[in-house]
Write an enzyme that holds these catalytic residues in place. Sequence first.
Site, short mmCIF file in Angstrom:
data_model
loop_
_atom_site.label_atom_id
_atom_site.label_comp_id
_atom_site.label_asym_id
_atom_site.label_seq_id
_atom_site.Cartn_x
_atom_site.Cartn_y
_atom_site.Cartn_z
N ALA A 34 -5.09 -12.83 5.95
CA ALA A 34 -4.19 -13.92 6.33
C ALA A 34 -4.82 -15.28 6.13
CB ALA A 34 -3.79 -13.74 7.79
N ASN A 68 -9.39 -11.24 12.74
CA ASN A 68 -10.01 -10.68 11.55
C ASN A 68 -10.22 -11.75 10.48
OD1 ASN A 68 -10.21 -7.85 12.30
ND2 ASN A 68 -7.98 -7.90 12.35
N HIS A 112 -3.88 -21.05 11.33
CA HIS A 112 -5.33 -21.17 11.20
C HIS A 112 -5.66 -22.42 10.41
CE1 HIS A 112 -5.30 -16.96 12.44
NE2 HIS A 112 -4.52 -16.69 11.40
#
Length: 273
Positions: free
Chosen positions: A126, A194, A224
């Site tokens: 991601a 992750n 993020h």
Amino acid sequence: MSVSSAPLRVAVGGFGAIGFALAKALDDGIDGLALAAVSARDKKKAADKMEGFRAPVPVVDLEALAELADIVVECAPSTVFRSIGEPALKAGRIFVPLSVGQLLVHDDLKDIAIAHGGRIVVPTGALIGLDAVRAAAEGNIESVTMVTRKPPRGLMGAPYLEQNNISLEGLNEAKLIFDGSARDGAKGFPANVNVAAALSLAGIGPDRTRLQIWADPAVTRNTHRIEVEADSARFAMSIENVPSEENPKTGKITALSAIACLRGLVAPMRVGT
């Protein structure tokens, strides 16, 4: 891989939302790859889910995946990570982990890969910009900072919250719930960060990579933002991932990233380092 070679066999460890999407894509057809087996806690349910597949494959125990495949993809709960990864690497297979944070917990798996001729391939997942981070790491990176914001429901049940008696119930404003290293973040939020683990492995390591995690009721996507300071470049990047309906802890792009990673293993041309 030449056109005449047999396709590489792929086993999928875990048959939840991500594992199913990956297995279905392989069943639909990816040149150079063939679905060989899947594992699932509930084998009957998994076999039922596979009824619509063109070529159903065996549903086996986690430890048996390595015997049936050249590539083993892990997309299961973090508690069974080692049960998938260790046999695959000891059999000299390519191991593709999606619970990347577990590589920071089971850091001896790299030595097992070296000893047995296995290989660990981490998908981009991601996160964007891993190629830039890897390139910068060939020089000198001074700092890497990542700030993650997630809807509170996507963080519920994380061990760090339970250990520190942090409640997210009824949250009506953004709350900083973690500020530390990527290594500690991976331990405290095994289903959530992750991306931070992958970032740390691409760059300056899990102890020097800084991570903040915010529970933010104002966001609907897993967000993020990464800032990197290096002698070759200074760059920042951000991504907003749509959470999976089945599992809000992960994003829809995760399964797509795994599919892209597998294609890259057999494609005649690969874009990106």
